[in-house]
Write an enzyme that holds these catalytic residues in place. Sequence first.
Site, mmCIF file in Angstrom:
data_model
loop_
_atom_site.group_PDB
_atom_site.id
_atom_site.type_symbol
_atom_site.label_atom_id
_atom_site.label_comp_id
_atom_site.label_asym_id
_atom_site.label_seq_id
_atom_site.Cartn_x
_atom_site.Cartn_y
_atom_site.Cartn_z
ATOM 1 N N HIS A 54 34.120 42.752 57.581
ATOM 2 C CA HIS A 54 35.047 41.626 57.440
ATOM 3 C C HIS A 54 36.446 42.161 57.136
ATOM 4 O O HIS A 54 36.607 43.284 56.642
ATOM 5 C CB HIS A 54 34.595 40.707 56.311
ATOM 6 N N GLU A 56 38.621 41.391 54.832
ATOM 7 C CA GLU A 56 38.883 41.688 53.423
ATOM 8 C C GLU A 56 38.219 42.996 53.000
ATOM 9 O O GLU A 56 38.821 43.790 52.267
ATOM 10 C CB GLU A 56 38.371 40.545 52.527
ATOM 11 N N CYS A 84 34.670 34.757 52.193
ATOM 12 C CA CYS A 84 33.242 34.415 52.158
ATOM 13 C C CYS A 84 32.639 34.968 50.869
ATOM 14 O O CYS A 84 33.283 35.725 50.143
ATOM 15 C CB CYS A 84 32.550 35.004 53.381
#
Length: 157
Positions: A54, A56, A84
Amino acid sequence: MSEKDALFIRRAIELSLESVKRGGGPFGAIITKNGKIISESCNQVTLLNDPTAHAEIGAIREAARKLNTFDLSGCEIYASCEPCPMCLGAIYWARIDRVFFANTRDDAENIGFDDSFIYQEISRPLRERSIEFRQLLREEALEAFRAWEAAEDKVKY
């Protein structure tokens, strides 16, 4: 919103658009410290066949490498979407000071990125989760915890 905040969140949004053009997911993130961009990343789950890739997570990994520390206190993360559960956990473990985001998790759900089931699963007892969880060999595993406790040269995190 400050001019710098606008600049940084726009960069995260720009990364999300670039990711889509390259065949990745529509997510981008940057990490800043003292008003400067330290790292940036975009979603590469399908490009790398890595469910943890992801935006991040990539930005956190790069920032930790560049700053040579696992403790990102004093840093901020700007993400094109509300993080998330996995990324939220990583943000807390990294000790990032502030999170800024553009799209909400509801916006993500509207295009097929629904994390609500993970939030629900986390709150369920182990025996009620959709994935089977079984504890094995706890006493043997505790040996590593005892070794950690006894270690005088450990780096706490």
